[in-house]
Write a protein that holds these residues in place. Structure first.
Motif, PDB file in Angstrom:
ATOM      1  N   ARG A   1      17.704  33.395 -22.264  1.00 48.61           N
ATOM      2  CA  ARG A   1      18.054  32.030 -22.658  1.00 48.61           C
ATOM      3  C   ARG A   1      17.591  30.993 -21.628  1.00 48.61           C
ATOM      4  O   ARG A   1      17.594  29.794 -21.910  1.00 48.61           O
ATOM      5  CB  ARG A   1      19.563  31.905 -22.843  1.00 48.61           C
ATOM      6  N   GLN A   2      17.181  31.454 -20.454  1.00 46.31           N
ATOM      7  CA  GLN A   2      16.805  30.535 -19.379  1.00 46.31           C
ATOM      8  C   GLN A   2      15.305  30.282 -19.279  1.00 46.31           C
ATOM      9  O   GLN A   2      14.891  29.349 -18.598  1.00 46.31           O
ATOM     10  CB  GLN A   2      17.296  31.083 -18.035  1.00 46.31           C
ATOM     11  N   SER A   3      14.477  31.096 -19.913  1.00 42.49           N
ATOM     12  CA  SER A   3      13.036  30.954 -19.738  1.00 42.49           C
ATOM     13  C   SER A   3      12.283  31.516 -20.932  1.00 42.49           C
ATOM     14  O   SER A   3      12.718  32.476 -21.580  1.00 42.49           O
ATOM     15  CB  SER A   3      12.591  31.676 -18.462  1.00 42.49           C
ATOM     16  N   ASP A   4      11.117  30.916 -21.204  1.00 44.41           N
ATOM     17  CA  ASP A   4      10.214  31.412 -22.235  1.00 44.41           C
ATOM     18  C   ASP A   4       9.126  32.298 -21.640  1.00 44.41           C
ATOM     19  O   ASP A   4       8.299  32.849 -22.367  1.00 44.41           O
ATOM     20  CB  ASP A   4       9.560  30.241 -22.978  1.00 44.41           C
ATOM     21  N   ASP A   5       9.109  32.417 -20.333  1.00 45.53           N
ATOM     22  CA  ASP A   5       8.104  33.210 -19.631  1.00 45.53           C
ATOM     23  C   ASP A   5       8.540  34.674 -19.619  1.00 45.53           C
ATOM     24  O   ASP A   5       9.483  35.056 -18.917  1.00 45.53           O
ATOM     25  CB  ASP A   5       7.942  32.690 -18.198  1.00 45.53           C
TER      26      ASP A   5
END
Length: 222
Positions: free
Chosen positions: A39-43
């Motif tokens: 939920r914190q990053s798309d990487d």
């Protein structure tokens, strides 16, 4: 001075880092804590990775430990205490200096807690004190040490001394005691953002207080 400077906390586990993370997030500061969740990053290269792992990967790849973490402004609980190996960026001056080199306005903080209380909390936190710390090499705590509270307390005090020495005279460094009632005000003034929440996060039942005259009130632990 930019209002988007990075914030790096150099505290150890069970000294109030979870409380600090919650306080920063409640102040709408994007904070990376211990591990990057989906939920914190798309990487995809970051998902599930411990913060310490990412810092070292990017440090040795590009020289900038925060190269892939531009989405985050604050970084807390940098260490990873595993069963087979440990990573402790907060004890690595070369890595910390690299952060400052690439992000010159970075503000560094050190949250402290009475070493005896912190050591007691570590021993009561899963297998951190019984397996993970004693069986890996940790800066200031070589393999084979850390299975006793007194050894952990000495290690914790040593880390505080290290950080104080390397940041002596640094104009962007704040040390605060997690048990200090004025801690949220000090942090807010230091980062230029009022903290709307301050309390107790990730707590465990307190042990019987040690017979030590300088123990401070236990307000929070992590």
């Amino acid at each position: 001075m930019s209002d988007s400077f990075k914030i790096v906390n150099l505290g150890l586990p069970k000294t109030g880092t979870t409380t600090l993370t919650r306080a920063l997030r409640r102040a709408a500061i994007a904070t990376a804590d211990w591990k990057i969740h989906r939920r914190q990053s798309d990487d995809e290269s970051l998902i599930g990775q411990h913060l310490g792992t990412i810092l070292y990967q990017d440090y040795f790849q590009s020289g900038d430990p925060l190269a892939r973490l531009s989405k985050f402004r604050a970084f807390n609980e940098l260490s990873h205490a595993g069963l087979k190996h440990s990573l402790w960026p907060q004890s690595d001056w070369a890595l910390l200096e690299a952060i400052e080199k690439h992000h010159p306005e970075t503000r560094f903080m050190l949250n402290t807690r009475n070493p005896a209380r912190a050591a007691s909390s570590i021993m009561r936190w899963g297998n951190m004190g019984t397996l993970r710390l004693p069986n890996t090499n940790v800066p200031g705590l070589p393999k084979g040490y850390g299975h006793e509270e007194a050894q952990l307390a000495r290690w914790i005090a040593g880390h505080y001394a290290f950080i104080r020495r390397v940041f002596a005279g640094h104009d962007r460094f704040l040390e605060f005691d997690i048990a200090d009632e004025a801690a949220p005000q000090k942090i807010g003034a230091f980062i230029g953002t009022k903290l709307p929440w301050w309390g107790r996060a990730n707590a465990r039942p307190a042990a019987v207080p040690e017979a030590t005259p300088d123990l401070q009130p236990e307000l929070t632990e992590t």
